[in-house]
Scaffold this active site. Sequence first.
Site, short mmCIF file in Angstrom:
data_model
loop_
_atom_site.label_atom_id
_atom_site.label_comp_id
_atom_site.label_asym_id
_atom_site.label_seq_id
_atom_site.Cartn_x
_atom_site.Cartn_y
_atom_site.Cartn_z
N ASP A 61 0.87 -1.17 0.00
CA ASP A 61 0.00 0.00 0.00
C ASP A 61 0.91 1.22 0.00
OD1 ASP A 61 -1.75 2.08 0.46
OD2 ASP A 61 -2.67 1.20 2.24
N TYR A 106 -7.96 15.77 -6.32
CA TYR A 106 -7.21 15.01 -7.32
C TYR A 106 -6.26 15.94 -8.07
CZ TYR A 106 -6.47 11.81 -11.27
OH TYR A 106 -5.92 10.99 -12.23
N ALA A 113 -5.13 18.86 -7.09
CA ALA A 113 -4.09 19.36 -6.21
C ALA A 113 -2.96 18.34 -6.04
CB ALA A 113 -4.69 19.70 -4.84
N ALA A 114 -3.33 17.06 -5.90
CA ALA A 114 -2.32 16.01 -5.75
C ALA A 114 -1.49 15.87 -7.01
CB ALA A 114 -2.99 14.69 -5.39
#
Length: 275
Positions: free
Chosen positions: A65, A160, A162-163
């Site tokens: 993960d 999304y 911004a990432a």
Amino acid sequence: MELGLAGAAVCVSGGSKGLGRAAALAFAHEGARVAIIAREAGPLDDTVAALREAGAPDACGLRADIADAASVDAAFAELAQRWGELNTLVNMAGPTAPSAGADFAGVPEDQWAYYWEVGVMGAVRCTRAALPLLEKSGWGRVINISSVSARLGLPMEAPYMAAKSGLAGLSRNMASALAARGILVNTVTPGVFRTEALEGFMRATGVTDRYDPDSPEDVWRWMGEINGGRHAGMLGRVAAPEELCPLLLLLGSQANTYIVGANIPVDGGTDFSLG
């Protein structure tokens, strides 16, 4: 063009589905050794089998993960024990879908944290863990996957976007920091591609009675509808995952000797048609 990928060690995070799977298979077809990182055992095992059939008999799947540093470190420790080196890292894994159709003010606090942890810190963790292997290989390449939404500022995709914007900026910093160590870092910015995630989003929003998610032209028209008549590119269709791969192969190979710190769009002209 000889890419020099035969026998190269390649790792693709998020490599069990969608664009990640397509990328992993493309490297396998070039004769590379391919490892993929994903959370779900079923898709991971299925893709590893496909990679071996495609020409990567030593392909392996690493369950991890990317939101968890210990999990990522364990995956790369396993890779170090298996191969002892890494030539190419593709940071494909990221948030699974745009942010639930909420505008900026309606996005819950936990979604901002989720998109940042997965979309930015995931690439940090994977690259940091891979560095000793990349340096040991003699030539290292890192490709970070951003998104056209980072450029367009679509109103329903704030976390999304911004990432993905943050990842593009981080990638430029990585390029500057790692070039002297012989590691070339670049960003690829895809437009709209037909993937399982996009199909799932279409089904969840109930538009498949009007638009066929298997039709590149229908998906293009649907994107135009939800974006005020502005379509996803100039070509009248969206892309298949395999259409991203030629650029990834070049950037991730020995043939790339001077491309570093770049952010290259593969979006069918979306920047122009939506501009």
